[in-house]
Scaffold this active site. Sequence first.
Site, PDB file in Angstrom:
ATOM      1  CB  THR A   6      -0.899   0.007   1.263  1.00 32.38           C
ATOM      2  OG1 THR A   6      -1.451   1.303   1.441  1.00 32.38           O
ATOM      3  CG2 THR A   6      -0.117  -0.333   2.529  1.00 32.38           C
ATOM      4  CG  ASP A   7      -1.103   5.006  -0.934  1.00 33.56           C
ATOM      5  OD1 ASP A   7      -1.613   4.362   0.006  1.00 33.56           O
ATOM      6  OD2 ASP A   7      -1.701   5.918  -1.534  1.00 33.56           O
ATOM      7  CD  GLU A   8      -3.197   3.648   4.382  1.00 38.23           C
ATOM      8  OE1 GLU A   8      -3.085   3.702   5.608  1.00 38.23           O
ATOM      9  OE2 GLU A   8      -4.271   3.418   3.810  1.00 38.23           O
ATOM     10  CE1 TYR A  18      -3.086  -2.346   6.028  1.00 39.88           C
ATOM     11  CE2 TYR A  18      -3.121   0.009   5.529  1.00 39.88           C
ATOM     12  CZ  TYR A  18      -3.166  -1.318   5.098  1.00 39.88           C
ATOM     13  OH  TYR A  18      -3.277  -1.600   3.755  1.00 39.88           O
ATOM     14  CE  LYS A  51      -0.011  -4.446   3.169  1.00 39.39           C
ATOM     15  NZ  LYS A  51      -0.511  -5.773   2.671  1.00 39.39           N
TER      16      LYS A  51
HETATM   17  P1  NAD Z   1      -9.853  -6.749   3.340  1.00 36.10           P
HETATM   18  O1  NAD Z   1      -9.713  -6.418   4.777  1.00 36.10           O
HETATM   19  O2  NAD Z   1     -11.137  -6.455   2.627  1.00 36.10           O
HETATM   20  O3  NAD Z   1      -9.581  -8.317   3.105  1.00 36.10           O
HETATM   21  C1  NAD Z   1      -8.549  -9.001   3.761  1.00 36.10           C
HETATM   22  C2  NAD Z   1      -8.805 -10.500   3.590  1.00 36.10           C
HETATM   23  O4  NAD Z   1      -7.720 -11.193   4.201  1.00 36.10           O
HETATM   24  C3  NAD Z   1     -10.085 -10.991   4.256  1.00 36.10           C
HETATM   25  O5  NAD Z   1     -10.777 -11.871   3.382  1.00 36.10           O
HETATM   26  C4  NAD Z   1      -9.590 -11.735   5.501  1.00 36.10           C
HETATM   27  O6  NAD Z   1     -10.451 -12.778   5.901  1.00 36.10           O
HETATM   28  C5  NAD Z   1      -8.253 -12.246   5.008  1.00 36.10           C
HETATM   29  N1  NAD Z   1      -7.300 -12.507   6.105  1.00 36.10           N
HETATM   30  C6  NAD Z   1      -7.001 -11.689   7.156  1.00 36.10           C
HETATM   31  N2  NAD Z   1      -6.086 -12.266   7.948  1.00 36.10           N
HETATM   32  C7  NAD Z   1      -5.766 -13.461   7.371  1.00 36.10           C
HETATM   33  C8  NAD Z   1      -4.868 -14.505   7.694  1.00 36.10           C
HETATM   34  N3  NAD Z   1      -4.090 -14.435   8.790  1.00 36.10           N
HETATM   35  N4  NAD Z   1      -4.793 -15.582   6.867  1.00 36.10           N
HETATM   36  C9  NAD Z   1      -5.584 -15.663   5.778  1.00 36.10           C
HETATM   37  N5  NAD Z   1      -6.467 -14.711   5.422  1.00 36.10           N
HETATM   38  C10 NAD Z   1      -6.556 -13.620   6.210  1.00 36.10           C
HETATM   39  O7  NAD Z   1      -8.640  -6.029   2.631  1.00 36.10           O
HETATM   40  P2  NAD Z   1      -8.555  -5.371   1.173  1.00 36.10           P
HETATM   41  O8  NAD Z   1      -9.007  -3.976   1.258  1.00 36.10           O
HETATM   42  O9  NAD Z   1      -9.165  -6.298   0.188  1.00 36.10           O
HETATM   43  O10 NAD Z   1      -6.965  -5.350   0.974  1.00 36.10           O
HETATM   44  C11 NAD Z   1      -6.297  -6.462   0.390  1.00 36.10           C
HETATM   45  C12 NAD Z   1      -4.804  -6.165   0.348  1.00 36.10           C
HETATM   46  O11 NAD Z   1      -4.574  -4.982  -0.413  1.00 36.10           O
HETATM   47  C13 NAD Z   1      -4.179  -5.912   1.722  1.00 36.10           C
HETATM   48  O12 NAD Z   1      -2.912  -6.509   1.736  1.00 36.10           O
HETATM   49  C14 NAD Z   1      -4.072  -4.402   1.802  1.00 36.10           C
HETATM   50  O13 NAD Z   1      -3.000  -4.014   2.633  1.00 36.10           O
HETATM   51  C15 NAD Z   1      -3.816  -4.056   0.350  1.00 36.10           C
HETATM   52  N6  NAD Z   1      -4.252  -2.703  -0.070  1.00 36.10           N
HETATM   53  C16 NAD Z   1      -5.521  -2.284   0.199  1.00 36.10           C
HETATM   54  C17 NAD Z   1      -5.946  -1.021  -0.238  1.00 36.10           C
HETATM   55  C18 NAD Z   1      -7.347  -0.517   0.000  1.00 36.10           C
HETATM   56  O14 NAD Z   1      -7.644   0.628  -0.318  1.00 36.10           O
HETATM   57  N7  NAD Z   1      -8.254  -1.333   0.532  1.00 36.10           N
HETATM   58  C19 NAD Z   1      -5.033  -0.205  -0.943  1.00 36.10           C
HETATM   59  C20 NAD Z   1      -3.742  -0.677  -1.202  1.00 36.10           C
HETATM   60  C21 NAD Z   1      -3.370  -1.949  -0.768  1.00 36.10           C
HETATM   61  P1  TYD Z   2     -10.233   4.695   5.091  1.00 37.38           P
HETATM   62  O1  TYD Z   2     -11.277   4.249   4.126  1.00 37.38           O
HETATM   63  O2  TYD Z   2     -10.252   4.147   6.479  1.00 37.38           O
HETATM   64  O3  TYD Z   2      -8.829   4.434   4.362  1.00 37.38           O
HETATM   65  P2  TYD Z   2      -7.321   4.882   4.809  1.00 37.38           P
HETATM   66  O4  TYD Z   2      -7.351   5.427   6.178  1.00 37.38           O
HETATM   67  O5  TYD Z   2      -6.578   3.588   4.738  1.00 37.38           O
HETATM   68  O6  TYD Z   2      -6.903   5.876   3.772  1.00 37.38           O
HETATM   69  O7  TYD Z   2     -10.303   6.278   5.205  1.00 37.38           O
HETATM   70  C1  TYD Z   2     -10.172   7.108   4.064  1.00 37.38           C
HETATM   71  C2  TYD Z   2     -10.201   8.543   4.546  1.00 37.38           C
HETATM   72  O8  TYD Z   2     -11.509   8.828   5.068  1.00 37.38           O
HETATM   73  C3  TYD Z   2      -9.237   8.821   5.679  1.00 37.38           C
HETATM   74  O9  TYD Z   2      -8.715  10.148   5.520  1.00 37.38           O
HETATM   75  C4  TYD Z   2     -10.106   8.765   6.930  1.00 37.38           C
HETATM   76  C5  TYD Z   2     -11.442   9.249   6.430  1.00 37.38           C
HETATM   77  N1  TYD Z   2     -12.633   8.684   7.115  1.00 37.38           N
HETATM   78  C6  TYD Z   2     -13.605   9.539   7.639  1.00 37.38           C
HETATM   79  O10 TYD Z   2     -13.510  10.770   7.546  1.00 37.38           O
HETATM   80  N2  TYD Z   2     -14.685   8.962   8.257  1.00 37.38           N
HETATM   81  C7  TYD Z   2     -14.833   7.614   8.386  1.00 37.38           C
HETATM   82  O11 TYD Z   2     -15.833   7.156   9.001  1.00 37.38           O
HETATM   83  C8  TYD Z   2     -13.819   6.765   7.829  1.00 37.38           C
HETATM   84  C9  TYD Z   2     -13.936   5.274   7.943  1.00 37.38           C
HETATM   85  C10 TYD Z   2     -12.745   7.341   7.200  1.00 37.38           C
END
Ligand code: NAD
Ligand code: TYD
Length: 345
Positions: free
Chosen positions: A126-128, A151, A155
């Site tokens: 992730t970019d985070e 988090y 990562k």
């Molecule tokens: P999510 O939370 O929706 O899904 C995570 C999945 O992993 C779930 O199905 C959960 O059951 C499974 N899981 C958790 N712990 C586990 C374990 N110990 N063993 C096996 N399975 C397990 O997450 P997401 O938003 O789909 O993100 C997926 C990946 O992409 C992550 O690695 C996250 O860091 C990365 N990512 C997410 C975003 C975003 O905006 N959501 C952006 C960039 C990168």
């Molecule tokens: P989020 O979806 O939790 O993603 P991330 O923190 O990983 O970027 O949040 C996106 C942005 O929205 C972040 O700046 C926090 C803000 N946010 C709110 O303002 N209210 C909310 O209830 C949530 C969940 C997030």
Amino acid sequence: MAKTILITGGAGFIGSNFIRYVLAESDVSVVNLDALTYAGNLENLTAVEGNSRYHFVHGRIENSELVRYICKEFKVDGIINFAAESHVDRSIENAQPFVDTNISGTLALMTIARELCLERFLQVSTDEVYGSLGAHGEFTEESPLAPNSPYAAAKAAADCLVRSFVHTYNFPAVITRCSNNYGAYQFPEKLIPLMILNALENKPLPVYGDGLNVRDWISARDHSAAVWLAYTHGKIGEVYNVGADSERKNIEVIKAILALTGKGEELISYVKDRPGHDRRYAIDSTKIRTELCWKPTVPFENGLAETVKWYQENSEWCAHVRSGEYMKYYKKQYGVRVSVSGKPV
Ligand code: NAD
Ligand code: TYD
């Protein structure tokens, strides 16, 4: 012969988008290993359940014995690691599950991949991991790692372990670092689905702080295409940033959702800020665009409108997620077919 890939975390938001994408766009077979935490939802995958190239195993990525068993049993060629604890707010409450899954889990997967000489390992990051930006500039692959939330720290630690495996063991890994994803099937604890569902239910929309924090949005489908390209064509040891040049202030996104749902701005509710809240993320994705010819295809406004429509049209999925009913799905569909150890019963 067509390849078999172990996809971890495939029942989550992006993993399930990716599985649908890769089964449609390639001839590979997929084994989905997922722990089915609160974020794992097999109802995300009903569209591929009957596909003979799709298999599900319930279990944790930290379980080396299980991962070894799966890799041998299914003759896995490579691993794409989506599994993670992924929500910043939860990591602020309790970082331990983030360390267990995101760090120890990644290490366990890589150890087995190395032992079995798998041909490729892709770490979905992730970019985070880069921390927070001021008003100007973008993260490049050379930006220093400066994670601010537990988090992001977990990562970043995983990314460092991946790097160390490449350097020390010549391990065939690639890392992608993507910006904020949105789209269908996202669990409503993240900004966009939470605001859509609250708006549809006439509930307050909780805006952290002043609402001026900026995120760089990308559709989960465009992210899936980037991950697949990086897995198939990325250079070993390289990091690829993935982003769609769609920076928006949170309050702009929230107002757009209100407009799309036909609800008024009186639902907006400013609440206490998230501790350590990163101000701005923005991704420079020149490298993956030039080296792997990837480009995003979904303009943010179109993608947001499609996403709102999806949540409006999938009220049963939303109701199950809101009530917790989705957690019973596994038992109903899979309970008697695969045991937690991974051995068929
Ligand atoms: P999510 O939370 O929706 O899904 C995570 C999945 O992993 C779930 O199905 C959960 O059951 C499974 N899981 C958790 N712990 C586990 C374990 N110990 N063993 C096996 N399975 C397990 O997450 P997401 O938003 O789909 O993100 C997926 C990946 O992409 C992550 O690695 C996250 O860091 C990365 N990512 C997410 C975003 C975003 O905006 N959501 C952006 C960039 C990168
Ligand atoms: P989020 O979806 O939790 O993603 P991330 O923190 O990983 O970027 O949040 C996106 C942005 O929205 C972040 O700046 C926090 C803000 N946010 C709110 O303002 N209210 C909310 O209830 C949530 C969940 C997030």
